[in-house]
Design a protein around this motif. Sequence first.
Motif, short mmCIF file in Angstrom:
data_model
loop_
_atom_site.label_atom_id
_atom_site.label_comp_id
_atom_site.label_asym_id
_atom_site.label_seq_id
_atom_site.Cartn_x
_atom_site.Cartn_y
_atom_site.Cartn_z
N ARG A 79 0.91 -1.15 0.04
CA ARG A 79 -0.01 -0.11 0.09
C ARG A 79 0.90 1.21 -0.06
NH1 ARG A 79 -4.62 -1.71 4.41
NH2 ARG A 79 -5.82 -3.20 3.23
N ALA A 80 1.97 1.42 0.79
CA ALA A 80 2.82 2.51 0.82
C ALA A 80 3.59 2.62 -0.60
CB ALA A 80 3.95 2.33 2.01
N LEU A 81 3.76 1.51 -1.09
CA LEU A 81 4.46 1.82 -2.34
C LEU A 81 3.51 2.22 -3.44
CD1 LEU A 81 6.68 1.12 -4.47
CD2 LEU A 81 5.78 -1.06 -4.84
N CYS A 82 2.34 1.74 -3.53
CA CYS A 82 1.39 2.26 -4.44
C CYS A 82 0.87 3.63 -4.47
CB CYS A 82 -0.06 1.34 -4.17
SG CYS A 82 0.17 -0.41 -5.00
N ILE A 83 0.66 4.04 -3.05
CA ILE A 83 0.35 5.64 -2.88
C ILE A 83 1.41 6.31 -3.00
CG2 ILE A 83 -0.32 7.05 -1.03
CD1 ILE A 83 -1.82 4.60 0.19
N ALA A 84 2.73 6.00 -2.73
CA ALA A 84 3.79 6.65 -3.09
C ALA A 84 4.24 7.03 -4.54
CB ALA A 84 5.05 6.23 -2.31
N ARG A 85 3.54 5.98 -5.16
CA ARG A 85 3.66 6.20 -6.59
C ARG A 85 2.68 6.88 -7.43
NH1 ARG A 85 8.26 5.10 -5.08
NH2 ARG A 85 9.48 3.31 -5.59
N GLY A 86 1.82 7.40 -6.59
CA GLY A 86 0.72 8.22 -7.08
C GLY A 86 -0.49 7.50 -7.53
N GLU A 87 -0.73 6.28 -7.12
CA GLU A 87 -1.70 5.13 -7.46
C GLU A 87 -3.35 5.94 -6.82
OE1 GLU A 87 -3.88 3.19 -8.95
OE2 GLU A 87 -2.29 1.89 -8.68
N GLN A 88 -4.14 6.28 -7.94
CA GLN A 88 -5.30 6.85 -7.69
C GLN A 88 -6.46 6.05 -7.40
OE1 GLN A 88 -5.44 10.39 -7.38
NE2 GLN A 88 -3.43 10.12 -7.50
N ALA A 89 -6.32 4.54 -7.82
CA ALA A 89 -7.27 3.74 -7.49
C ALA A 89 -7.36 3.27 -5.98
CB ALA A 89 -7.09 2.25 -8.14
N HIS A 90 -8.62 3.11 -5.43
CA HIS A 90 -8.77 2.72 -4.11
C HIS A 90 -8.33 1.11 -3.84
CE1 HIS A 90 -12.43 5.35 -3.04
NE2 HIS A 90 -11.67 6.19 -3.90
N LEU A 91 -7.27 1.13 -2.95
CA LEU A 91 -6.88 -0.22 -2.59
C LEU A 91 -7.74 -1.11 -2.09
CD1 LEU A 91 -3.03 1.15 -1.85
CD2 LEU A 91 -4.12 0.17 -4.03
N PRO A 92 -7.62 -2.28 -2.32
CA PRO A 92 -8.84 -3.19 -1.70
C PRO A 92 -8.38 -3.35 0.08
CG PRO A 92 -7.26 -4.68 -2.85
CD PRO A 92 -7.05 -3.10 -3.23
N ASN A 93 -9.51 -3.91 0.75
CA ASN A 93 -9.13 -4.37 1.81
C ASN A 93 -8.95 -5.68 2.09
OD1 ASN A 93 -9.54 -4.43 4.78
ND2 ASN A 93 -11.70 -4.42 4.89
N TYR A 94 -8.55 -6.39 2.87
CA TYR A 94 -8.40 -7.79 3.21
C TYR A 94 -8.71 -8.14 4.35
CZ TYR A 94 -4.29 -8.46 6.46
OH TYR A 94 -3.54 -8.49 7.68
N ASP A 95 -9.41 -9.23 4.49
CA ASP A 95 -10.31 -9.80 5.60
C ASP A 95 -9.24 -10.78 6.32
OD1 ASP A 95 -11.68 -11.35 7.51
OD2 ASP A 95 -13.61 -11.23 6.17
N GLU A 96 -8.60 -10.40 7.45
CA GLU A 96 -7.66 -11.10 8.22
C GLU A 96 -8.27 -12.58 8.53
OE1 GLU A 96 -7.62 -9.58 12.67
OE2 GLU A 96 -6.83 -8.18 11.36
N ALA A 97 -9.44 -12.56 9.13
CA ALA A 97 -10.12 -13.74 9.32
C ALA A 97 -10.10 -14.83 8.32
CB ALA A 97 -11.43 -13.61 10.13
N ALA A 98 -10.59 -14.19 7.09
CA ALA A 98 -10.55 -15.05 5.81
C ALA A 98 -9.55 -15.57 5.49
CB ALA A 98 -11.33 -14.43 4.62
N TYR A 99 -8.39 -14.90 5.51
CA TYR A 99 -7.10 -15.27 5.12
C TYR A 99 -6.63 -16.16 6.21
CZ TYR A 99 -6.06 -11.53 1.72
OH TYR A 99 -5.96 -10.64 0.38
#
Length: 327
Positions: A79-99
């Motif tokens: 997430r840090a990499l994506c936002i630092a590179r100017g990503e405009q799309a919404h980054l998805p959530n992840y369900d820790e219980a499902a994982y």
Amino acid sequence: MTKKDITGLHQVHPWHERYIRRTDELPPAAVLEKHRQLFTPNELNQLEQLGDQRYAPGKWTAREILQHLIDTERILGYRALCIARGEQAHLPNYDEAAYGQFVEVTARSIGELLSEFDLLRQTNLLLFKSFNEAMLRRVGIAADKRVSVLALAYILGGHPLHHVAIIRERYFPLLQPVTVVANVPEYLPYFERLNKAWIVKDFVLEHEDVYVLEHAKEAVIDRGGVILYALDAGQVVGTVAIQPHGEEWEMIKMAVAEDHRKRGIGQLLIRSAIAHAKTMGIGRLTLHSNSSSNAKAVALYRKLGFQEIPLGNVPYERANIKMEIKI
């Protein structure tokens, strides 16, 4: 820049704040470096000793928590990499219980898991060292929450600390020895409460249950019997009694709190009951159980030396097996 500058970029979500507040007022890379080593050498030994113990049903084991830290370290770094590179799309959530349902760590050592975490932390350290101030200030959307690259550094730093605190507060105490005490009057309510809980779950309370549990002093203690209590950090987590029954002495009403099972407490109580019976000069101890609903308990009785004998007259309708041990 440090974490005090985050609120100048965006409002901090409460979910993020609980991690950020655990970190120090240091630059991003310094925070990640400071909190890179999660456990002391002695705590590493304790983690190994924990094995597959859980402090409550449905909770993760210590190994599963470490795998969660690894997964989250990867995801937050991305997430840090994506936002630092100017990503405009919404980054998805992840369900820790499902994982967590698809995690298999029983064959992995604590050392291996922590080594993987440390490698990931080193890559995130290098990543944040490469970010300039403009990159740290960039804000994106991840898991439907506004978050900056700067904030992600402190979330990364604080997330493992949150779980390490849980391990120290709730898991390491599981390694403390459980003690057994006898005939403590103020613990009588636990004798009633713990036993009624398991009986009503699978059966119905019978007349003998009500009498023994609600009048335990009269039914057990005043007749020369003993009620044993298992204590974990001062809390009553299990109980069992030895009661005269006609010409026999019977082990009755063994119960372990549901959130303390699979820790050997039942076995400890049975061994303690046998030891007490021996000191009382009792040469033979019997018990009644149900071989279907209480199959695990019956297997434990066999393991500890009890053998099946003819059922005879039984005090409980649910009982379909009688066992004895000669002391």
